[in-house]
Design an enzyme around this catalytic site. Structure first.
Site, PDB file in Angstrom:
ATOM      1  N   MET A  28     -27.855  39.796 -41.773  1.00 48.62           N
ATOM      2  CA  MET A  28     -27.943  39.925 -42.294  1.00 48.62           C
ATOM      3  C   MET A  28     -28.125  38.662 -43.917  1.00 48.62           C
ATOM      4  O   MET A  28     -28.493  39.173 -45.267  1.00 48.62           O
ATOM      5  CB  MET A  28     -28.642  41.733 -43.516  1.00 48.62           C
ATOM      6  CG  MET A  28     -28.148  42.394 -42.296  1.00 48.62           C
ATOM      7  SD  MET A  28     -29.333  43.804 -42.648  1.00 48.62           S
ATOM      8  CE  MET A  28     -27.666  44.702 -43.760  1.00 48.62           C
ATOM      9  N   HIS A  32     -19.717  35.851 -46.004  1.00 51.71           N
ATOM     10  CA  HIS A  32     -18.946  35.633 -46.256  1.00 51.71           C
ATOM     11  C   HIS A  32     -18.106  35.510 -45.411  1.00 51.71           C
ATOM     12  O   HIS A  32     -18.631  34.715 -44.252  1.00 51.71           O
ATOM     13  CB  HIS A  32     -18.179  36.744 -46.552  1.00 51.71           C
ATOM     14  CG  HIS A  32     -18.348  38.131 -46.681  1.00 51.71           C
ATOM     15  ND1 HIS A  32     -17.989  38.087 -45.086  1.00 51.71           N
ATOM     16  CD2 HIS A  32     -19.043  39.251 -45.960  1.00 51.71           C
ATOM     17  CE1 HIS A  32     -18.105  39.379 -44.898  1.00 51.71           C
ATOM     18  NE2 HIS A  32     -18.822  39.367 -45.626  1.00 51.71           N
ATOM     19  N   ARG A  33     -16.478  34.519 -46.043  1.00 50.61           N
ATOM     20  CA  ARG A  33     -15.707  34.220 -44.631  1.00 50.61           C
ATOM     21  C   ARG A  33     -15.387  35.575 -43.150  1.00 50.61           C
ATOM     22  O   ARG A  33     -15.313  35.076 -41.999  1.00 50.61           O
ATOM     23  CB  ARG A  33     -14.107  34.760 -45.238  1.00 50.61           C
ATOM     24  CG  ARG A  33     -14.629  33.200 -46.498  1.00 50.61           C
ATOM     25  CD  ARG A  33     -12.559  32.566 -46.763  1.00 50.61           C
ATOM     26  NE  ARG A  33     -12.007  33.956 -46.708  1.00 50.61           N
ATOM     27  CZ  ARG A  33     -11.355  34.124 -47.053  1.00 50.61           C
ATOM     28  NH1 ARG A  33     -10.139  33.960 -45.901  1.00 50.61           N
ATOM     29  NH2 ARG A  33     -10.496  35.474 -48.440  1.00 50.61           N
ATOM     30  N   HIS A  35     -17.902  36.594 -41.716  1.00 56.66           N
ATOM     31  CA  HIS A  35     -19.332  35.828 -40.754  1.00 56.66           C
ATOM     32  C   HIS A  35     -19.103  34.946 -40.627  1.00 56.66           C
ATOM     33  O   HIS A  35     -18.847  34.431 -38.536  1.00 56.66           O
ATOM     34  CB  HIS A  35     -20.742  35.917 -41.478  1.00 56.66           C
ATOM     35  CG  HIS A  35     -21.033  36.869 -42.195  1.00 56.66           C
ATOM     36  ND1 HIS A  35     -21.080  37.653 -43.605  1.00 56.66           N
ATOM     37  CD2 HIS A  35     -21.558  38.362 -41.689  1.00 56.66           C
ATOM     38  CE1 HIS A  35     -21.476  38.379 -44.223  1.00 56.66           C
ATOM     39  NE2 HIS A  35     -22.208  39.129 -42.832  1.00 56.66           N
ATOM     40  N   SER A 185     -16.003  41.697 -47.893  1.00 56.58           N
ATOM     41  CA  SER A 185     -17.608  42.598 -47.892  1.00 56.58           C
ATOM     42  C   SER A 185     -18.395  41.639 -49.319  1.00 56.58           C
ATOM     43  O   SER A 185     -17.528  41.540 -49.869  1.00 56.58           O
ATOM     44  CB  SER A 185     -16.931  44.125 -48.434  1.00 56.58           C
ATOM     45  OG  SER A 185     -18.716  44.877 -48.510  1.00 56.58           O
ATOM     46  N   SER A 186     -19.318  41.574 -49.052  1.00 60.36           N
ATOM     47  CA  SER A 186     -20.384  41.336 -49.902  1.00 60.36           C
ATOM     48  C   SER A 186     -19.957  41.955 -50.692  1.00 60.36           C
ATOM     49  O   SER A 186     -20.543  41.389 -52.289  1.00 60.36           O
ATOM     50  CB  SER A 186     -21.974  41.368 -49.516  1.00 60.36           C
ATOM     51  OG  SER A 186     -21.964  41.023 -48.323  1.00 60.36           O
TER      52      SER A 186
END
Lengths: 279, 279
Positions: A28, A32-33, A35, A185-186
């Site tokens: 989505m 961040h790291r 992903h 986490s975002s």
């Protein structure tokens, strides 16, 4: 890196690469790291890497949550390019759900009804299974990469792929953590310094649960060990449980290897989840 | 011709033929000339032809109807061999729906709720879309062949493939008829000589409706023309309507080309359906 926004352009780009193995990372956005870890794995194992960035309205039960979801398209593209993505697929909601669309792909049972399913409503995982089925249809990947961080989602996707005989290998990638253990986490950016310290209780509790598991105790005792640590950190869990690897049913006996210790809690106004596989 | 009964054996057989185009004909067996027409078309247009024979429990609302469904496996194999089928796939119910299976693929709206959907219950078309999604996942065909005879099922499958972005071309094959016009059906054998004469009313009514359509009249007038013929044959229709080609919504105005005149009726104790596309 090719950027495409329609299914037709995606298929054309894939046709130009026919006969080569395709690795797919559905996201989505707001990369961040965690992903990037998925992308590195996909890059290492496939000829072609496809990244999708789609904030799926169908899996949000709260319109405000959907509106507030971070969109960082420019940064995402730069990250993707650097990670060696070949095709960056960022469709509009209309491209995914055109007028007249009416299909739902749904699982039933504890796997979609408990924990995150109970919290977010039954429609949440139906939204996930429907959009992932569609994305798999669009991309036709050989392998698709999901983070262990979203433990229940990973297992829902596995069950869906098995149930619908979709010919794709689901690869799960371990959770990426900060040096002190906090799962990426975002949402972590929303934590104050104090909350950041409190949030550490989650991963510490999981580590305590893991240690208890190594002593061969029951799920109830594993949960108790984890609970103790959570309370030391002042964290009141929304849920804390040992669940079955395949169907996410809660376990009470001595858990077999592969069972998962899961936790969710609000820290300040930020909801965090984390988990560890009991090996 | 290879005969396979498990998904693994099917996939192995298909892997041996990788890179070649695959045509797929899904059936419930009891093959008649209508099915053979699908196979001939598939044979002409593809390198590899896969036939599935599976009496799908999920699309029967009546257990007695399921039990009474004709099974003619030996004859089916002979027909398939003669039609040039490469892979004959006849899975058991357990192979298709293993323990723990919980997925449903469902469309909503008039396309699944009206006419055959109303008659057979909402679950009928969900059973169809779920099993066809699964079979497409197993076979991964380039083209799949469906008879125009089951007009609503054909359009349900088309809508499902579009909604789920399944990369398969749905080919519809015209209804095969007896010289006097009666549409082929496995159920025709149940008709007595008198009933056989009465049953002819359906195709004759459709022809009358078609003739009315060529005069540029409204759907209501097309239905009236067809109704007149049905009553001459002593047939009382369960439904008789002009519907939209895409979503099977009933039309009342002058129907655009591609609309479908559909009819269902019981003749004696045998339920028959037929239709004609208004070109």
């Amino acid at each position: 890196m090719i950027v495409v926004t329609t299914v037709d352009d995606l298929r054309t780009a894939l046709r130009d690469r026919a006969g080569r193995s395709v690795g797919f990372v559905p996201t989505m956005g707001a990369l961040h790291r965690g992903h990037l870890e998925l992308l590195h794995r996909a890059r290492a194992e496939n000829d072609v890497v496809v990244l999708s960035v789609f904030v799926n309205p169908a899996q949000f039960n709260d319109p405000a949550d959907l509106a507030a979801y971070p969109r960082t398209d420019e940064a995402d593209r730069a990250h993707a390019e650097q990670a060696g993505v070949d095709i960056y697929f960022a469709p509009t909601a209309e491209a995914v759900y055109p007028p007249g669309f009416s299909a739902t792909v749904a699982l039933s049972g504890p796997i979609v009804e408990t924990f995150e399913g109970a919290r977010r409503g039954a429609g949440h995982f139906h939204g996930v299974t429907t959009v992932v089925t569609k994305l798999f249809g669009m991309v036709r990947p050989d392998r698709a990469y999901f983070g262990q961080k979203d433990a229940q989602q990973l297992r829902v996707v596995r069950a869906m792929v098995a149930d619908l005989n979709i010919d794709v290998r689901i690869v799960d990638v371990p959770t990426v953590r900060e040096p002190d253990g906090l799962a990426l986490s975002s949402r972590n950016v929303r934590l104050s310094a104090d909350e950041r310290a409190t949030a550490l209780g989650l991963s510490r509790a999981l580590t305590a649960g893991e240690a208890a598991h190594r002593r061969g105790v029951t799920a109830a005792e594993i949960v108790l060990a984890a609970e103790l640590v959570l309370s030391e950190f002042g964290v009141n869990p929304e849920y804390l449980a040992v669940v079955d690897d395949a169907d996410f049913r809660q376990l009470h006996e001595v858990p077999p290897p592969g069972s998962v210790l899961i936790v969710a809690a609000e820290v300040g106004r930020t909801r965090l989840i984390d988990n560890v596989v009991l090996t």
